[in-house]
Enzyme design. Structure first.
Site, PDB file in Angstrom:
ATOM      1  N   GLU A 387       1.425  -1.467  -0.151  1.00  0.00           N
ATOM      2  CA  GLU A 387       0.196   0.196  -0.113  1.00  0.00           C
ATOM      3  C   GLU A 387       0.957   1.201   0.015  1.00  0.00           C
ATOM      4  O   GLU A 387       0.611   2.486   0.750  1.00  0.00           O
ATOM      5  CB  GLU A 387      -1.132   0.057   0.997  1.00  0.00           C
ATOM      6  CG  GLU A 387      -1.917  -1.077   0.717  1.00  0.00           C
ATOM      7  CD  GLU A 387      -3.645  -0.671   2.158  1.00  0.00           C
ATOM      8  OE1 GLU A 387      -2.880  -0.125   2.967  1.00  0.00           O
ATOM      9  OE2 GLU A 387      -4.265  -1.664   1.921  1.00  0.00           O
ATOM     10  N   GLU A 484      -7.175  -7.598  -1.408  1.00  0.00           N
ATOM     11  CA  GLU A 484      -7.301  -7.625   0.700  1.00  0.00           C
ATOM     12  C   GLU A 484      -8.579  -6.644   0.493  1.00  0.00           C
ATOM     13  O   GLU A 484      -9.236  -6.301  -0.202  1.00  0.00           O
ATOM     14  CB  GLU A 484      -6.362  -5.972   1.592  1.00  0.00           C
ATOM     15  CG  GLU A 484      -5.285  -6.598   1.939  1.00  0.00           C
ATOM     16  CD  GLU A 484      -4.679  -6.034   2.883  1.00  0.00           C
ATOM     17  OE1 GLU A 484      -5.490  -4.829   3.100  1.00  0.00           O
ATOM     18  OE2 GLU A 484      -3.097  -5.670   2.468  1.00  0.00           O
TER      19      GLU A 484
HETATM   20  C1  GAL Z   1      -4.880  -2.150   4.904  1.00  0.00           C
HETATM   21  C2  GAL Z   1      -3.509  -3.190   5.141  1.00  0.00           C
HETATM   22  C3  GAL Z   1      -3.675  -4.681   6.128  1.00  0.00           C
HETATM   23  C4  GAL Z   1      -4.674  -4.091   7.227  1.00  0.00           C
HETATM   24  C5  GAL Z   1      -6.206  -3.599   6.352  1.00  0.00           C
HETATM   25  C6  GAL Z   1      -6.951  -3.362   7.937  1.00  0.00           C
HETATM   26  O1  GAL Z   1      -4.375  -1.865   4.621  1.00  0.00           O
HETATM   27  O2  GAL Z   1      -2.776  -3.370   4.096  1.00  0.00           O
HETATM   28  O3  GAL Z   1      -2.253  -4.471   6.515  1.00  0.00           O
HETATM   29  O4  GAL Z   1      -3.877  -2.988   8.033  1.00  0.00           O
HETATM   30  O5  GAL Z   1      -5.327  -2.183   5.992  1.00  0.00           O
HETATM   31  O6  GAL Z   1      -8.550  -3.193   7.020  1.00  0.00           O
END
Ligand code: GAL
Length: 767
Positions: A387, A484
């Site tokens: 990210e 994610e």
């Molecule tokens: C994303 C990140 C993860 C975690 C997640 C929580 O932005 O890559 O490590 O923090 O959010 O939803």
């Protein structure tokens, strides 16, 4: 020939360091340091509500050892698998080397520093602070990195001319006659007469073998084995592994040998999806942090392997992302063995540092790939800081490095950016768009407080996943993977109110449905598998992000069953009603709509004695999921009417195959202990551990979501408890790990709660 000795026992540890510690003699040190075994965490922590600074300090580890006389004349190496976060290693008072970064190992040639005729002292100064010069540090990160020498260490002896590393490339995978090439890095081939023999083995059987002469001064040799017939492919269902044994010989005599485990498989991301051995597979996965309650990262082999088993067999996943760093060798080995695909990435989280920092990140790419490129399970390298913003030159370099070290695998780089600079082979995207309308709802609430109670009026953003072209901004389809979703958009604790736990599950289901429904999406990897400890800037204020579909003890929430229910019923029948079965836990009471995660063909629902109805997978709501959940939308009676028992009977191919019953009047009835392993091993070197689950369940063996009574745990004999001995139950469960203590025999576990007259006991054998 090389000889390898694991050296994980009899280390001495001090949770601080001053230069005097380097000078202090063995006996004096042993008296003031604590004797420990590796893997070791620099500080045991409470389950939650601790300071995220508690483990950030510099500590000192020492070990004394004599070298085996028969190895005299060989080079001596110390191999560390993982020291968090910066290590300086002294041998007999001399700095032998240092290493930055806690997620990959390092080897030091200590031949010049060792004594052969007397005891040697190894001292490791371990800096577990968040050094801003080292990824993932420098900004904020949503996880804790803990500290210590948290993976294993070994002592290795090798002849001066030896094998440094082996990379096995498998080729022509889909043809009847396959090929493989072993690329072998060599050290100190200073004269003629060396040969390299490469042997492909299936267990003890030699399948193919070839020998090649090595040029004088060569530091690389390649041997190809071709026309390989009757080779079984490495597949998800049958992950066949072979051994490649490389032997370096001088005038016919072996002077080094390295064995690598390999699998023959082809993994490709195309714009039309992901293909394993030419067969399209929708990737369905979750992210894994490698942390555990109390001991952070420091868990031994069995526990690491169990995590892979949980992901594959309990959750039915086919892929895991090792967010956000290279993980334990044992975890990856197990992924190879059971057929669980891996997307592995370099350490980092949003922040990109200065040039030196970036150089370290490129070094992390090197170390990750050199360590893990023989794992058939690994299908993709993540070569961006998770990210982070685009940074053209930096990411050109990480991609180039990956492609040079491993031309057989594609690269990805996880971003949340749309229209991002596409330098990788796969556009890997964290797509957090789905909030089930909450964002718009909130905006409206803020604008007009009166609408607060009228959620029905809100026209929500129910999009589950964005269209890949909209995300990439490209006018063509490219390989695309969702890495994610969910996570912070909707955290839920295992002990939350039913509605919240159910909504968390439904979001995972909607997004998986969208992934299955879009042929350009290779798959979707949700955030995340297990709840994890985090910094104060994240999480629920108690240093936990409750984003897992399982809690930190790996106990499922309803969301776990979204995944578990997608497996083929031939393999496993799943029937998991997402309910606590209560009249009054949800807003306005009752349990509908009641979602049942199942791979059955139909579910018969009984309330009391009467059949409420027969329900089928809901293809209207979830048209693309392999096994859509069943939704029960009707229930008789309301607030004030009699609450009854319930029974859910799952049918498959016309037969009743599974039954779940729920009590109208549940009371604690069964008090049981389950251990993941009934036998542990005390091998005289490192420790072993297993998880223990104590459950209090009702008359139907159902979980009791609000049972919180305390339990006292006692472990005696050849073992020890990890964590506190007095704990509160969570949803009727007390979960902990027990470890060996260097003794063989039996370990007794006893648990007592206020409701029990006598403790519940379990014995574990330690071999
Ligand atoms: C994303 C990140 C993860 C975690 C997640 C929580 O932005 O890559 O490590 O923090 O959010 O939803």
């Amino acid at each position: 020939m090389r000889k390898v000795f694991p050296i994980n026992d009899n280390w001495y540890y001090k949770p601080e360091f001053s230069s005097k510690d380097l000078l202090c003699e063995a006996e004096e040190c042993k008296a003031s340091f604590e004797k420990i075994e590796l893997p070791h965490t620099n500080k045991e922590l409470p389950y939650n509500y601790f300071s995220d600074k508690d483990f950030r300090f510099v500590s000192c580890y020492k070990k004394w050892l004599c070298l085996p006389k028969e190895c005299k004349g060989q080079l001596v190496f110390l191999d560390f698998e993982g020291v968090m976060n910066y290590a300086q290693v002294y041998v007999n008072g001399t700095l032998a080397g240092s290493h930055k970064g806690g997620y990959t190992g390092f080897s030091l040639n200590i031949s010049d520093e060792v004594h052969w005729d007397k005891e040697n002292e190894i001292a490791v100064i371990v800096d577990s602070t968040e050094r801003p010069d080292t990824p993932p540090f420098g900004g904020q990160i949503d996880y804790l990195t803990f500290g210590g020498i948290y993976r294993e260490v070994q002592l290795r002896f090798a002849d001066p001319a030896h094998i440094e590393s082996v990379f096995v490339k498998t080729e022509d995978i889909l043809s009847d006659k396959k090929r493989m090439c072993a690329e072998v890095s060599l050290q100190n081939i200073n004269d003629a007469g060396y040969t390299l023999e490469v042997c492909l083995m299936d267990g003890a059987e030699v399948l193919a073998q070839k020998q090649a002469a090595i040029d004088e001064n060569a530091n690389l040799a390649a041997v190809e084995l071709s026309e390989l017939e009757c080779i079984a492919l490495w597949t998800l269902e049958d992950p066949k592994l072979y051994d490649v044994v490389c032997t370096l010989k001088k005038n016919g005599e072996a002077n080094d040998e390295v064995r690598e485990r390999v699998g023959f498989r082809q993994a490709r991301f195309e714009s039309s999806g992901f293909f394993l051995n030419g067969q399209k597979i929708k990737l369905r996965g979750l992210n894994r942090h490698q942390s555990f309650p109390y001991v952070g990262y420091a868990m031994p082999r069995r526990v690491q392997e169990k995590d892979a088993d949980i992901l594959k067999y309990d959750l039915g996943l086919n892929v895991v992302r090792t967010s956000h760093y290279p993980q334990s060798r044992h975890f990856l080995n197990r992924c190879d063995e059971i057929g669980l695909l891996v997307f592995e990435e370099i350490p980092g989280w949003q922040h990109i540092g200065d040039e030196e920092w970036k150089e370290q990140a490129v070094q992390d790419v090197r170390e990750m790939i050199l360590r893990d490129r023989n794992h058939p399970a690994v299908i993709l390298w993540g070569v961006r800081i998770n990210e982070s913003q685009d940074d053209h030159d930096f990411y050109v370099k990480t991609n180039e490095t990956a492609r040079m070290l491993d031309p057989t695998r594609q690269t990805g780089g996880v971003r949340y950016l749309t229209n991002s600079d596409f330098l990788e082979d796969v556009y890997t995207m964290n797509d957090f768009v789905h909030d089930n309308g909450y964002g718009k709802y909130l905006q409206k609430v803020i604008k007009d407080y009166k609408t607060y109670d009228n959620i029905q009026e809100i026209d929500g953003e129910t999009t589950a996943l964005r269209d890949p072209r909209m995300v990439t901004g490209l006018d063509r389809d490219v390989p695309y993977l969702v890495t994610e979703y969910c996570g912070h958009m909707y955290p839920s604790k295992r002990f939350d109110q039913e509605e919240r736990s159910v909504e968390m599950a439904l979001r995972h289901a909607r997004i998986q449905n969208a992934s299955y429904g879009d042929e350009h999406i290779s798959g979707a990897i949700g955030w995340c598998a297990f709840d994890y400890n985090t910094h104060a800037d994240f999480g629920s204020g108690d240093k936990i992000c409750y984003h897992g579909v399982m809690d930190a003890y790996r106990i499922p929430k309803f969301a776990a069953y979204v995944y578990a229910s997608q497996v083929n019923p031939e393999e496993k029948i799943v029937l998991e009603p997402a309910t606590y079965w209560t009249r009054g836990d949800r807003s306005t009471g009752g349990v509908i709509p009641l979602t049942i995660f199942t791979n059955c063909d139909e579910v018969h629902v009984y309330c009391g004695e009467s059949l409420l109805g027969v329900y089928y997978p809901n293809r209207e709501l979830y048209p693309s999921l392999p096994h859509p959940p069943v939704v029960v939308d009707r229930m008789e009676g309301g607030w004030g009417s009699k609450w009854t028992d319930a029974e859910f009977v799952g049918y498959w191919k016309g037969e009743p195959v599974v039954r779940r019953t729920y009590q109208a009047d549940p009371v604690p009835t069964f008090f049981e202990i389950h251990t993941d392993s009934k036998t542990l091993v005390s091998d005289g070197d490192t420790w072993d551990a297993t998880r223990v689950v104590f459950s209090v369940t009702d008359q139907s063996h159902q979980e009791m979501p609000f049972f919180q009574e305390p339990a006292v745990i006692q472990v005696s004999g050849a073992g020890q408890l990890i964590g506190p001995s007095l704990v509160s139950s969570v949803c009727g469960k007390v979960v902990f790990w027990v470890k060996t203590i260097g003794q063989k025999g039996t370990m007794q576990i006893e648990i007592i709660t206020p409701r029990l007259k006598a403790p519940v006991c379990q014995t574990i054998e330690v071999k």
